[in-house]
Scaffold this motif. Structure first.
Motif, mmCIF file in Angstrom:
data_model
loop_
_atom_site.group_PDB
_atom_site.id
_atom_site.type_symbol
_atom_site.label_atom_id
_atom_site.label_comp_id
_atom_site.label_asym_id
_atom_site.label_seq_id
_atom_site.Cartn_x
_atom_site.Cartn_y
_atom_site.Cartn_z
ATOM 1 N N GLN A 158 3.794 108.850 45.853
ATOM 2 C CA GLN A 158 2.563 109.336 46.479
ATOM 3 C C GLN A 158 2.318 110.755 46.001
ATOM 4 N N VAL A 159 1.071 111.019 45.544
ATOM 5 C CA VAL A 159 0.722 112.378 45.116
ATOM 6 C C VAL A 159 -0.779 112.586 45.274
ATOM 7 N N ASP A 160 -1.160 113.781 45.691
ATOM 8 C CA ASP A 160 -2.568 114.160 45.765
ATOM 9 C C ASP A 160 -2.905 114.892 44.472
ATOM 10 N N ALA A 161 -3.681 114.248 43.599
ATOM 11 C CA ALA A 161 -3.965 114.812 42.276
ATOM 12 C C ALA A 161 -4.903 116.008 42.329
ATOM 13 N N ASP A 162 -5.405 116.340 43.511
ATOM 14 C CA ASP A 162 -6.205 117.559 43.669
ATOM 15 C C ASP A 162 -5.330 118.787 43.869
ATOM 16 N N LYS A 163 -4.034 118.574 44.095
ATOM 17 C CA LYS A 163 -3.143 119.670 44.473
ATOM 18 C C LYS A 163 -2.070 119.893 43.410
ATOM 19 N N VAL A 164 -2.208 121.002 42.685
ATOM 20 C CA VAL A 164 -1.279 121.314 41.601
ATOM 21 C C VAL A 164 0.172 121.370 42.068
ATOM 22 N N PRO A 165 0.491 122.025 43.196
ATOM 23 C CA PRO A 165 1.902 122.073 43.623
ATOM 24 C C PRO A 165 2.514 120.698 43.845
ATOM 25 N N GLU A 166 1.744 119.746 44.406
ATOM 26 C CA GLU A 166 2.272 118.390 44.596
ATOM 27 C C GLU A 166 2.549 117.724 43.256
ATOM 28 N N LEU A 167 1.622 117.904 42.315
ATOM 29 C CA LEU A 167 1.797 117.320 40.989
ATOM 30 C C LEU A 167 3.016 117.917 40.288
ATOM 31 N N VAL A 168 3.136 119.238 40.341
ATOM 32 C CA VAL A 168 4.260 119.906 39.686
ATOM 33 C C VAL A 168 5.588 119.433 40.277
ATOM 34 N N ALA A 169 5.624 119.306 41.592
ATOM 35 C CA ALA A 169 6.853 118.834 42.248
ATOM 36 C C ALA A 169 7.228 117.439 41.761
ATOM 37 N N LEU A 170 6.229 116.564 41.628
ATOM 38 C CA LEU A 170 6.486 115.206 41.130
ATOM 39 C C LEU A 170 6.971 115.243 39.689
ATOM 40 N N PHE A 171 6.292 116.032 38.843
ATOM 41 C CA PHE A 171 6.662 116.083 37.424
ATOM 42 C C PHE A 171 8.062 116.666 37.238
ATOM 43 N N GLU A 172 8.385 117.703 37.986
ATOM 44 C CA GLU A 172 9.699 118.329 37.832
ATOM 45 C C GLU A 172 10.807 117.430 38.368
ATOM 46 N N ARG A 173 10.478 116.633 39.374
ATOM 47 C CA ARG A 173 11.473 115.698 39.916
ATOM 48 C C ARG A 173 11.729 114.541 38.940
ATOM 49 N N GLU A 174 10.648 114.025 38.349
ATOM 50 C CA GLU A 174 10.768 112.835 37.498
ATOM 51 C C GLU A 174 11.051 113.175 36.034
#
Length: 398
Positions: free
Chosen positions: A55-71
């Motif tokens: 789950q990620v909100d693509a409007d929110k850079v911090p959420e995206l960055v957290a997902l990318f850094e985790r994966e």
């Protein structure tokens, strides 16, 4: 070869996930992410290969960055909304991840399909040692490749380009859109622009149309001139073009409903106050219309999308028509989708494959036609979108 994150669980996201899963030797791990993870899980359940979801909100850079850094993926395949291109690009830069999309950025409050916002990221991606591939869908995407392929193999110089998008399919509804209704309606109702004599010329939306007969008995359709984003990049990268136009087919029922909806304000992007709640009419309309991802089982007929290119070879006038025809039900049998989503999703997978395999890996921000069309065109034939070329087609286009 590489792990990818796919963002977007609509009709196109479904096709991209299916097609990537068919090539486990290239896409070794797939994570499908969306604001609504349940939609991701539904798609994952259609596929035998294990697909992880997030789950990620693509409007929110911090959420995206957290997902990318985790994966820690090799790249992100963005098939979310065009409004979200820049936030995803920002997150890719911050996390050190390559980027690809199928449609150029569009501000939420202005119906402007333009590349300059994304082209401005050229230096940032170059300095970061990352690649951003723009517009790897069908149009834009495959149509850019058709143009580049024709220019490379058939011409010394190209002078005119007509991109013709015909959907000869029938879904049985009085009014529905084959991809995101909000994007579709904003595109169709926007002021038309075409390229002529070194500049874009504006005309009223849908004010010029003509009849076009597709090859292979697909049928004859009324096609309407409208603006489409690939014109901006193609005229930039092929400066010999003297005229470039985009045409799309529409049926009478679609146009009648669209006219009425426009007349009563339902296609407006301006917020209104309704019983104390602020709503955007076109977003409310989207909620009323059939979800494009549900149209697959009921859509019959074929699409026919291609480019008529004219120019000069060895001092003589020449023309070619490069095109693909796709059957809606063939797409549904393969990936449970109609052909509009399929023809966008397959080029998205191929564009990502080109990057992963290193055939197109270049630092910076790139449009499709700036890259070698040959390996992409080969893969279209291999992965569900075979194309044909007619030399000296008998078309009398306006």
């Amino acid at each position: 070869m590489a792990k990818v994150i796919i963002i977007g669980a609509g009709g196109v996201g479904q096709v991209v996930t299916h097609k990537c899963a068919q090539l486990p030797e290239v896409f070794t791990e797939i994570v499908l992410a969306s604001r609504n993870e349940d939609k991701c899980k539904k798609i994952a359940a259609q596929i035998d290969t294990p697909i992880r979801t997030a789950q990620v909100d693509a409007d929110k850079v911090p959420e995206l960055v957290a997902l990318f850094e985790r994966e820690k993926p090799f790249m992100v395949i963005n098939v979310a909304l065009p409004y979200q291109d820049l936030t995803i690009m920002d997150a890719c830069l911050e996390a050190g991840v390559h980027y690809m999309d199928t449609a150029n950025y569009e501000p939420l409050d202005t119906a402007k399909f333009e590349y300059h916002w994304q082209w401005a990221y050229q230096e940032k991606f170059e300095k970061a040692g990352l690649m951003a591939l723009l517009g790897s869908g069908f149009d834009p995407g495959a149509t850019n490749m058709f143009t580049a392929y024709a220019a490379k193999h058939y011409f010394d110089e190209i002078h005119t380009l007509d991109i013709i998008d015909v959907n000869g399919g029938n879904h049985g509804y009085p009014f529905a859109t084959n991809f995101n209704p909000e994007i579709n309606i904003r595109e169709v109702t926007a002021e038309c622009r075409h390229w002529e004599n070194g500049e874009f010329v504006e005309t009223p939306a849908m004010s010029l149309h003509q009849s076009f007969s597709c090859p292979d008995d697909v049928g004859t359709f009324n096609i309407y001139r409208m603006y489409h984003e690939e014109l901006e990049s193609l005229t930039k990268h092929f400066p010999s073009l003297k005229k470039a136009q985009f045409w799309m087919s529409f049926g009478e029922s679609y146009l009648k409903h669209l006219e009425v909806l426009g007349n009563v304000g339902m296609t407006s992007i301006e917020p209104i106050n309704f019983n104390g709640v602020e709503i955007v009419p076109i977003q409310f309309l989207k909620a009323l219309l059939p979800d494009p991802s549900t149209l697959g089982p009921r859509t019959v007929g074929k699409t026919c999308i291609g480019c008529v290119v004219k120019g000069v070879k060895d001092g003589k006038q020449k023309s070619v028509y490069v095109y693909n025809i796709k059957d809606h039900q063939d797409c549904y049998r393969e990936v449970q989708s109609q052909a509009i989503s399929y023809t966008t999703g397959v080029p998205a997978m191929i564009g990502a494959k080109m990057m992963i395999e290193g055939k197109w890996m270049k630092e910076g921000v790139w449009n499709m036609e700036q890259l070698d069309p040959d390996p992409f065109m080969d893969d279209m034939n291999q992965h569900g979108l075979p194309w044909q070329i007619i030399e000296e087609p008998d078309f009398n286009l306006i």
